[in-house]
Structures are given as C-alpha cells and as structure tokens.
Motif scaffolding. Sequence first.
Motif, short mmCIF file in Angstrom:
data_model
loop_
_atom_site.label_atom_id
_atom_site.label_comp_id
_atom_site.label_asym_id
_atom_site.label_seq_id
_atom_site.Cartn_x
_atom_site.Cartn_y
_atom_site.Cartn_z
N GLN A 18 0.78 -1.16 0.06
CA GLN A 18 -0.05 -0.01 -0.10
C GLN A 18 0.78 1.30 -0.22
OE1 GLN A 18 -2.16 -0.65 3.39
NE2 GLN A 18 -3.43 -2.46 2.54
N LEU A 19 1.49 1.39 -1.19
CA LEU A 19 2.61 2.53 -1.25
C LEU A 19 2.03 4.04 -1.17
CD1 LEU A 19 4.81 0.76 -3.94
CD2 LEU A 19 4.66 0.46 -1.42
N GLU A 20 0.94 4.34 -1.65
CA GLU A 20 0.27 5.39 -1.78
C GLU A 20 0.07 5.69 -0.19
OE1 GLU A 20 -3.31 7.80 -3.96
OE2 GLU A 20 -3.27 5.84 -3.67
N LEU A 21 -0.68 5.04 0.73
CA LEU A 21 -0.70 5.07 1.95
C LEU A 21 0.47 5.37 2.68
CD1 LEU A 21 -2.65 5.27 4.61
CD2 LEU A 21 -2.44 2.53 4.72
N ALA A 22 1.54 4.53 2.35
CA ALA A 22 2.84 4.77 2.94
C ALA A 22 3.51 6.12 2.79
CB ALA A 22 3.96 3.69 2.54
N LEU A 23 3.34 6.61 1.67
CA LEU A 23 3.79 7.92 1.41
C LEU A 23 3.02 8.99 2.04
CD1 LEU A 23 5.54 9.83 -0.25
CD2 LEU A 23 3.96 9.84 -2.13
N SER A 24 1.70 8.93 2.27
CA SER A 24 0.94 9.64 3.08
C SER A 24 1.23 9.90 4.55
CB SER A 24 -0.63 9.26 3.01
OG SER A 24 -1.36 10.12 3.61
N ASN A 25 1.60 8.74 5.01
CA ASN A 25 2.06 8.60 6.45
C ASN A 25 3.45 9.36 6.57
OD1 ASN A 25 -0.15 7.24 7.78
ND2 ASN A 25 0.45 5.64 6.74
N THR A 46 1.42 -7.39 -10.36
CA THR A 46 2.29 -6.23 -10.75
C THR A 46 1.80 -5.24 -11.54
OG1 THR A 46 4.05 -8.14 -11.07
CG2 THR A 46 4.52 -6.09 -11.84
N ASP A 47 1.04 -5.31 -12.33
CA ASP A 47 0.28 -4.25 -12.96
C ASP A 47 -0.56 -3.36 -12.15
OD1 ASP A 47 -0.44 -6.10 -16.28
OD2 ASP A 47 1.36 -5.02 -15.47
N SER A 48 -1.11 -3.95 -11.05
CA SER A 48 -1.72 -3.01 -10.27
C SER A 48 -0.87 -2.09 -9.29
CB SER A 48 -2.96 -4.27 -9.26
OG SER A 48 -3.36 -3.32 -8.28
N LEU A 49 -0.02 -2.73 -8.85
CA LEU A 49 1.20 -2.09 -8.04
C LEU A 49 1.85 -1.00 -8.86
CD1 LEU A 49 2.76 -4.90 -6.22
CD2 LEU A 49 1.31 -3.48 -5.16
N PHE A 50 1.80 -1.16 -10.30
CA PHE A 50 2.61 -0.10 -11.14
C PHE A 50 1.59 1.10 -11.23
CE2 PHE A 50 5.30 1.56 -14.25
CZ PHE A 50 4.61 2.18 -15.18
N ASN A 51 0.30 0.75 -11.37
CA ASN A 51 -0.46 2.04 -11.75
C ASN A 51 -0.40 2.78 -10.26
OD1 ASN A 51 -1.23 1.34 -14.10
ND2 ASN A 51 -2.86 -0.11 -13.45
N ILE A 52 -0.59 2.23 -9.08
CA ILE A 52 -0.19 2.79 -7.88
C ILE A 52 0.85 3.46 -7.86
CG2 ILE A 52 -0.32 2.94 -5.25
CD1 ILE A 52 -2.07 0.27 -5.75
N ASN A 53 2.00 2.81 -8.32
CA ASN A 53 3.33 3.52 -8.24
C ASN A 53 3.38 4.50 -9.11
OD1 ASN A 53 3.85 1.30 -6.62
ND2 ASN A 53 5.08 0.21 -8.26
N LYS A 54 2.94 4.77 -10.22
CA LYS A 54 2.84 5.80 -11.11
C LYS A 54 2.15 6.86 -10.56
CE LYS A 54 0.34 5.37 -14.85
NZ LYS A 54 -0.36 5.23 -16.40
N GLU A 55 1.17 6.78 -9.86
CA GLU A 55 0.59 7.96 -9.14
C GLU A 55 1.23 8.31 -8.00
OE1 GLU A 55 -3.96 6.31 -9.65
OE2 GLU A 55 -3.07 6.71 -7.70
N ILE A 56 2.30 7.80 -7.41
CA ILE A 56 3.08 8.06 -6.33
C ILE A 56 4.13 8.88 -6.97
CG2 ILE A 56 4.59 7.28 -4.64
CD1 ILE A 56 2.89 4.75 -4.44
N ILE A 57 4.74 8.46 -7.86
CA ILE A 57 5.75 8.97 -8.65
C ILE A 57 5.49 10.33 -9.12
CG2 ILE A 57 7.34 9.13 -10.81
CD1 ILE A 57 7.24 6.12 -10.57
#
Length: 740
Positions: A52-59, A267-278
């Motif tokens: 949950q990388l988006e949540l991680a960045l928010s924290n 992996t694709d699901s994670l990549f879409n989230i990653n793209k938003e984080i970037i």
Amino acid sequence: MPTPIRQFIFIILLVCCFFTSAQTADNQTNIQTNDTIDHYLIEASKAINKGQLELALSNVIIAKDLTPNNQSKAYNAKTKMVLAKLYRELGDYNQAEEQILEAIEIHKEFDDENMLAHSYSLYGSIAIALKKFDTAKKVLEEALSITKKSKTKGLEGPIKLNLGLLALEQKQYDTAIAYFNSGLPIIESVNLSYFKAQVYINKARTLLAQDQADEALRTNDLAMKIGQENEYTRIRSECYFIYSKIYEHKKDYQSSLSNLKTHKRITDSLFNINKEIIVQEAGAKLNLNENNVLIEELTEENNQQLKSLKLGRLTTILSIALITILSLLTLSLYKNNNLRARANELLQNKNTELILAKENAERASEAKVQFLSTITHELRTPLYAVTGLTHLLLEESPTPNQKEHLNSLKFSGEYLLSLINNILDLNKLEANKVELENTSFNLKKRINDVLIALGKSAKDRNNKLHYEFDDSIPPKLKGDPLKVSQILINLIGNSIKFTQNGDIWIRVKPININESNISLNFEIEDNGVGISEKKQQTIFENFTQGSVQINRKFGGTGLGLSIVKNLLSLMDSEIKLESKLGKGSKFLFNLTFEIFEEKSTDYLEEAKKIDYKILADKHILIVEDNKINQLITRKILEKNKIKCDVADNGDIAVNKAKENSFDLILMDIHMPGISGIEATKQIREFDKEIPIIALTAVTLDDNLDEFYDNGFNDIIPKPYKTEEFFTKLHKALAKKQTTT
C-alpha cells in the motif's frame, strides 16, 4: 521583614512557578509529538510491506510535517529510512541509495548505533539490487557486528536474510541456504512475519536453482500462507512468480502460465499505484523548485539593492579620502624640507655607527685569530707529551695486551690532534680553506684502529660492533686518513652514544673501481633511539642535538655531525640519513680514493731506510720550555745514541750555540723571553750552516714561508710522528755531513 519586600519575593516565586509549569507542559507536548511521529513512520513501514505504497507515502508526509525543528535532524533520519524503503519497493534504487546514505550520516553524527545497524541492513538490500556486491557485503557485516555488540538480537535475522540474498545473487547457493536457515529462528523469535516470508521466498529460489523443485514448492507454500494472512501484496506477487518457475521446471506449463498471469496482474496493479506516487513526488519537487526560483529572484533583487547601496557608500568614502589625501599632501609638502634635513642628519649618524661597528668587528676578528693561535699551542703541547710517552712505552717491548692499548692510545692522540684542529678551524672548514692531505694508508686497518679505540665505549654500553669490509677493496689507498678517521669516529661514536644494549654495523663496499681510482660506500647503522623527522632537518647544523632532553641525558657539544658534513663536503661528498624514532639510524656517504701503487714516498717507508749510524754520537741542542717535552725528546734521541743538551728558553739557546759546537738544533717557537723565531735569527748572525729544525705546536697552514725566511731548515709539527721526526733529522744531518 517589610511588607514591600515580601510582596516582591512573592511575585518572583509566582513567575518562577509559571515558567516551571510552562516548561513541564512543553516537555509533555514534545513527548506526545514524538510518539505521534513514530506512529506514522511505523504505519508507513507496514503499508510498504503490504504494497500500500500510496498510504505509506501519505504517512511519511504527515510524520515529516509533525517533526519539530529542534529534533528535525534525528527524525529526518528515520523519515529518510522509510523513504529509502519506499523507493526500493518502487524500483528507484538510486534514489533509495541517496536517502539511506543521508540517514546513515545523521546516525553517525548522533552516534546512534541501533539505528545505524538498521540503516546498514537496509542499505545492504539496496546495494544488492544495484549489483554493488562489495559494498553490500561491507555494510551488512558492519551491521551484524554492531548488532552482536549491542546485543539487539531481533535485527540479526533480517541482516542474515540480506547476507543470504547476497550469496544467492553471487550463485553461492550453499552459503545462501546456511544464512537463511540461521536467520529464520531469530526472525520467528521476534515475530517478524514480513521478513519470515522473505526468507521462505528466497530459500525457495535457492532450492530451485539447486534443482530441488519439490522442496522449493513446499517452502514457497509457507511464504504464500504468510502473504495471504497478512495481506502482503508484494509477497503474494513474488510467490506467484516462484510458482511459475517451479512448474516450468516440472514441465507443467499450464500451471506455470496461470501463476505467471496472476503475478502479472498484481504487478500491473502495483505499477498503476506506483505511477500515481511518482507523479505526487514530482509535484512536490516541482513546488520546491518553484520556491527555489522565487528565492533566487528575491536574492538577486536584494543583491542589486546591496550593490547600489555599497556603490553610494563607496563614492562617499572615496570623496572623503580624496579630500583627506589632498590635505595631507599639502601638509607633507610644507614639512618635507624639515624631514629631509633630519633624515640626512640621521643617515650621517648611522654611517658613523656603521664605521665604528666595522672597526670593532675587525678588532674582534683579530682577537679571534690571536686566541686561536694561542689555544692551538696550549692544546697541542700536552698532546706532545701523550704521543711522545706512548712512543717510548711502545719501544719498551710491551706485552701484546699492552701493545694493543698503547696503539689505541697513539691512535687516539692522533685523532684528538685532528679533532682539535677541526674544532678550532671550523670557520675554515665552512669557508673551504682547509686543505686535504694525500698520503697512502691501509683503510681496513684504519677503520679497525677506530673500532679498537671505540671498543671500550661500546662495551660499557653493552653494544656489539659488526665490521663488514669487502675483500675486493685494495689494501693501500691514497687520501686523507686522518679526516676519514675523524668522520668515522664521529659517526660510530654517535651511534654508540645513542644506543644501549644494541648493535652497530659498519659496512664498507665498492661502488665503482678502475685502474687508478675506487669509489666506496660507507654505512654506519644502529638500532638506538633514532631521530625524529623534524630534527633530521637540522641535525647537521653547528651545536645541534636531537633535543634538550637528549643533550642532558647524553651530553656532547653537537659539533660532531656538523664537522662530518663539512669534511665530506670538502671531500666532494655528502652525508645521507635514514632514521625512525625508536628504531635506529643509518648514516651513508660515498668517498673516492686513488689506488696506491707501492712506492717509498711516505715517511713510514723512508724511515725504514734511515742509516742510524749517521745519527750516532751527534750533538743536538733541544730548545724547549716544557720540562716533560724536554724529557721525552731527550729520551727518544738518546735511545738512538744521540748526545743531547737542553736550553729552557731562546736566550739560553743563543748563548749555548755561541759557546758550543752542535750538529743540529731543535727549536720550539713559543717560549718565555724571546721566541724561537727571534732566537734563530740571532743564531744565524754568527752561524749560517748549523741545521735548525722548528719543533712546534703552532698551526702551519698560513706561515710556512715565515719559518724558512727566518733561517729554519725544516719544520716538525708537534705532536709529531716518530717516523717523520727521524726522517727529517736524518735528512738534515746527512746533508750537513755531505757539505762538510
């Protein structure tokens, strides 16, 4: 106590209580804030584990905003650790490395070993991904060392996991399995489920690489179970990938494809989230850049204003300076004539002082010359007694033991004479006015005599002397043996002086040899106290020693090495020094000598050819004011059947020469009453033929012509060598016998 004073004290107490309460409240607030920051950073780390990388960045952002200024550095390090972990999951390993290295620097600054071990472990996994295997090994081993030292057992498991990953990447499969197996119990003991799943996944990869597909499958099942129970998206994705590889290995291609598709979907699901984080990260950086641009513009504007202000101030200052200079110039022109007159008067006074100082310096120089002449005579006269008595004792058939001691005494006397000459003529040495002798000598024997003379000193300090002389060196050389001896005695004596219970090596070996010349290398090495690098720069200067402590402990004038340096310079050579404090010193120099062809040109050879019958029954007058010297010279002559008469001064010598018939006169120079030179001039008025030889301790370098001009036939310097003494005596008497 008066009421106003009581009220004043009461008010002070109230203020103190208020500030104390405020301070306590501030402390409690800070503690609560710290706990909140730690909470958000922990939640960010958990979110990373679950993918949950988006949540991680928010924290992480919240934690950063809450960090108080006075603690920003320490909590900044924790934030950077979590960011490094986040970037690692995003696959941006370079950014991850940058963040973790900054965190490491802060941990080192605060000397926080516990956090440093965590950062090293994380950096190890990032370095493995970057293929920096040497760096990974170094930091992981450092982390393991800190963990064992601080006894933080829980971190040892993740570190061993990363060491296993490193071994796996380097295809060291057995080592990797060993690390995974040793780290697993530690991870289980502290309930680190995410790292436990990582151990099983990577162990499965290792087993598959070793062709153990069934065991790899069972191990991967354990990882998948942990991933599903704890909702670790990244763990499940990796497990599906391992399943596809295992089934591919088993040639079950349908199952392999099915698991690979599942892995791809996650992996694709994670990549879409990653793209938003970037994108979010880029936006944050863009805002930062805009702020930087704004700051730069404001700074530039401020700089322009400062420049204008400075220009205005500079114009004002220059105007004031110009007015001041013009005023001073006017005043200077007014006073110039008076100042010039005073300067001329001062210059004349200085010139007068300089002339007076020059005259004083010349008088001092003359006094110095007179002093050196007097002290030379006073020092050489007792030396005559030493060398003369030594010669007499050598003639008395001494035992071998006594003969060795007497030879050492004779050699030491010769050396002492040379040492006195060189100390008194140190100014001449530095001005290159001292001349070199060129006589034949046996170098090996000369050095051996030096070692015999210094043997007692070495024995007293429990030192061993080691003499290494190359056998290919010719036995006879031509050069200045006394100066060679003086150099060696200074250097070897120096080594003995500064060595206790040690060894001293004297080495002589040829460098180059031809028909007429030979170049030799001399080494004097010891294992004594050594010389510091700082003192090596000045050790060869006059009156210089290693230190004040060395001067007090070992004594000495500090002239030895200075004389060595000047003597070697005179002989077209230079001294080199290799030394280390506490280890010892080595002195090296090279000298070139002529190879001597056996010819009877020196006094030793001529003395062997003396016909002592010519000397028998000859009547010689000894003119000498020193009773010991009279006795020695008389005994030496009478042993060869020569008749002697003695005159205590120049006046008696003139009277005896008138009243008696002598075959030869030995004339001292410095005596009470008239000098030897004046006495010789008076004798020459009535006897032109009698041989008169100057037997003197004066320095002969500059006044040989004076002796011959005043009627002397020859000169024998004291203390004399017996061979030279009898050779010159024989020559004078033989010449007189021929003319008569």
